[in-house]
Design a protein around this motif. Structure first.
Motif, PDB file in Angstrom:
ATOM      1  N   ASN A 392     -17.435  -5.134  -0.989  1.00  0.00           N
ATOM      2  CA  ASN A 392     -16.053  -4.841  -0.589  1.00  0.00           C
ATOM      3  C   ASN A 392     -15.020  -5.170  -1.664  1.00  0.00           C
ATOM      4  O   ASN A 392     -13.829  -5.143  -1.391  1.00  0.00           O
ATOM      5  N   GLN A 393     -15.466  -5.493  -2.881  1.00  0.00           N
ATOM      6  CA  GLN A 393     -14.547  -5.905  -3.931  1.00  0.00           C
ATOM      7  C   GLN A 393     -14.413  -4.828  -5.002  1.00  0.00           C
ATOM      8  O   GLN A 393     -15.413  -4.226  -5.420  1.00  0.00           O
ATOM      9  N   VAL A 394     -13.166  -4.607  -5.439  1.00  0.00           N
ATOM     10  CA  VAL A 394     -12.880  -3.679  -6.534  1.00  0.00           C
ATOM     11  C   VAL A 394     -12.043  -4.438  -7.558  1.00  0.00           C
ATOM     12  O   VAL A 394     -11.029  -5.054  -7.213  1.00  0.00           O
ATOM     13  N   LEU A 395     -12.453  -4.381  -8.811  1.00  0.00           N
ATOM     14  CA  LEU A 395     -11.766  -5.081  -9.893  1.00  0.00           C
ATOM     15  C   LEU A 395     -11.327  -4.036 -10.920  1.00  0.00           C
ATOM     16  O   LEU A 395     -12.167  -3.324 -11.467  1.00  0.00           O
ATOM     17  N   VAL A 396     -10.024  -3.928 -11.147  1.00  0.00           N
ATOM     18  CA  VAL A 396      -9.525  -2.863 -12.019  1.00  0.00           C
ATOM     19  C   VAL A 396      -8.517  -3.408 -13.017  1.00  0.00           C
ATOM     20  O   VAL A 396      -7.912  -4.475 -12.819  1.00  0.00           O
ATOM     21  N   ARG A 397      -8.329  -2.617 -14.076  1.00  0.00           N
ATOM     22  CA  ARG A 397      -7.317  -2.959 -15.076  1.00  0.00           C
ATOM     23  C   ARG A 397      -6.629  -1.682 -15.522  1.00  0.00           C
ATOM     24  O   ARG A 397      -7.263  -0.630 -15.651  1.00  0.00           O
ATOM     25  N   LEU A 398      -5.324  -1.793 -15.766  1.00  0.00           N
ATOM     26  CA  LEU A 398      -4.533  -0.690 -16.307  1.00  0.00           C
ATOM     27  C   LEU A 398      -4.194  -1.022 -17.762  1.00  0.00           C
ATOM     28  O   LEU A 398      -3.382  -1.919 -18.019  1.00  0.00           O
ATOM     29  N   VAL A 399      -4.840  -0.363 -18.677  1.00  0.00           N
ATOM     30  CA  VAL A 399      -4.627  -0.492 -20.125  1.00  0.00           C
ATOM     31  C   VAL A 399      -5.045  -1.871 -20.640  1.00  0.00           C
ATOM     32  O   VAL A 399      -6.028  -2.007 -21.363  1.00  0.00           O
ATOM     33  N   ASP A 400      -4.278  -2.912 -20.259  1.00  0.00           N
ATOM     34  CA  ASP A 400      -4.548  -4.261 -20.760  1.00  0.00           C
ATOM     35  C   ASP A 400      -4.019  -5.271 -19.745  1.00  0.00           C
ATOM     36  O   ASP A 400      -3.486  -4.897 -18.687  1.00  0.00           O
TER      37      ASP A 400
END
Length: 487
Positions: A392-400
């Protein structure tokens, strides 16, 4: 008699007012901003008043609590809260909580509450069966996974010291023979807290490196003799990853030791047979800790400690006093850190009976499907998904890191959903947790749309402005912008 009837009528009216207020809140929470606006926060000043010399009217007190307090809550019981692996509340859990509070039972001993003792026995059997744990496993209900971890670790401590000829309950830890404690690099902070609470030390541990998903690397387990306490993890708090339990258990089998699993939310993967690849070997542990108020969506607070041998819990937590009756049946106060305790098992019984085995399976599978949907939509929109979405976990990044921090601030100010920040590989990342029974695929798509819209707003700003306040276009008050229709 007239005075007595009037007093009872007033008490009845107070409870009816409380029920009406609670129903008003529960019925409107999905239409609220997920976090309170500035006006709601400022209104909390109304609570800062001198203690009155003469008591206030009970219904007026309830109405003030609702009028001022309810707008300042975080709508974590709604379907658009994705922070801190916080579950919502099933209606049957909330209703049972009301009834159990009316009962006001002390679940410490069967003589204090026969219904609590009976429900404990039933729920213990259901949970052990549902999670496919060893038959006879003891179950203790505590406040949360931190205390569940501490209860299990205290039992492990006393069992391991007992094998070394030391009675920790009689003689304490001063002068006790040492044993090793092994944890993974990505162990949750509350596990370290629990190790400190039970006297094993937060830093006096051997830390095993983790892989890129946060899984303990079993091939790097240390070359040490027993006895040894190994703490593994079912559900890394950022990625949802599961440690390799079979290799860990194989390594431990060659030594005298104890395997504990911190599974605050991930332990519920055992309820879904399709996730057998994640949980292989998990049943070989000696103890497990989880929460009911996360994936199972009962009210706060509800932690669950599982220990393979019931005597290990009793050795650590038994309490004797002249006024306590001789035991008959499971005595909770002799198996938990607390003596007096509320009947948390009542809500668990209600939810498990209402959902059934297949309902719990679908709850786990649905959370994973929603998380996978969010991850796919965000990846298509240009964000980097940093984890393998296994639960159930989502780990995201936008650019930096800095741009991601600006995105998180934008999302939180927007108010339509909420998700938080974490640190991953030395930089800020956004952590999205799907834990509410209400969140379906439409809500998952809505959450992704909000995040992508906020990402576009952040991307439209000059780089030097991204670390400043969110754009004026992000609402800070009033009703939230468009949401999917309520069902």
């Amino acid at each position: 008699m007239d005075d007595e009837n009037a007093r009872l009528d007033r008490a009845d009216q107070v409870l009816r007012t409380a029920a009406a207020i609670a129903l008003d809140y529960a019925g409107s929470v999905d239409d609220r901003r997920v976090t309170p606006d500035q006006d709601a926060l400022a209104a909390l000043a109304a609570f800062h008043e001198p203690l009155p010399d003469i008591g206030a009217d009970a219904e007026d007190t309830l109405r003030l609590l609702h009028a001022v307090g309810s707008p300042a809550t975080v709508a974590s019981t709604g379907r658009h809260y994705f922070g801190f692996v916080t579950g919502a509340t099933y209606p049957v859990a909330l209703g049972t909580s009301w009834l159990a509070s009316a009962w006001d039972q002390n679940a410490a001993l069967p003589v204090m509450s026969p219904v609590a003792a009976t429900l404990h026995d039933v729920v213990r059997g259901w949970l052990v069966d549902l999670l496919r744990l060893p038959a006879g496993t003891a179950v203790a209900f505590v406040t949360g996974a931190t205390v569940a971890n501490a209860a299990c670790l205290a039992s492990a401590r006393d069992a391991l010291l007992g094998r070394l000829g030391w009675d920790a309950q009689a003689d304490g830890l001063f002068g006790a023979p040492p044993f090793d404690v092994v944890i993974g690099e990505r162990a949750h902070s509350t596990l370290s807290k629990s190790l400190g609470m039970v006297g094993l030390g937060r830093s006096r541990v051997t830390v095993v490196p983790a892989d890129d998903q946060g899984r303990l690397r079993a091939d790097l387990l240390p070359d040490i003799d027993g006895p040894v306490l190994v703490c593994a993890q079912a559900g890394e708090v950022n990625t949802g990853a599961f440690d390799p339990f079979d290799p860990i258990a194989d390594w431990l089998a060659e030594r005298s030791g104890w395997l504990h699993v911190d599974g605050a939310f991930g332990l519920w993967a055992l309820a879904d047979p399709l996730r057998s690849d994640l949980v292989s070997g998990l049943d070989r542990a000696d103890s497990w800790a989880t929460d009911g108020h996360k994936m199972l969506n009962v009210t706060y607070d509800c932690g669950i400690a599982f220990v393979r041998q019931p005597d290990d819990l009793r050795r650590t937590f038994a309490a004797t006093a002249g006024y306590l009756p001789p035991g008959s049946g499971f005595e909770a106060m002799h198996h938990t850190p607390q003596s007096s305790q509320r009947a948390r098992q009542a809500e668990l019984w209600s939810v498990l009976r209402t959902l059934g085995r297949d309902g719990v399976r679908r709850l786990v599978a649905g959370s994973c499907e929603a998380a996978t949907t969010i991850a796919g939509r965000l990846a298509d929109g240009g964000l980097t998904v940093l984890n393998e979405v296994v639960l159930n976990q989502v780990l995201v990044r936008l650019v930096d890191g800095p741009t991601t921090a600006a995105l998180i601030a934008e999302v939180q100010a927007d108010g339509r959903i909420w998700c938080g920040a974490t640190s991953w590989d030395g930089a800020t990342a956004m952590r999205i947790s799907v834990s509410s029974w209400k969140t379906d695929l439409a809500d998952a798509g809505f959450a992704a749309d909000v995040i992508l819209e906020c990402a576009r707003r952040v991307g439209d700003r000059p780089a030097h402005a991204r670390a400043q306040q969110p754009s004026r276009g992000a609402p800070t008050g009033g009703p939230p912008r468009s949401r999917p229709p309520r069902r």
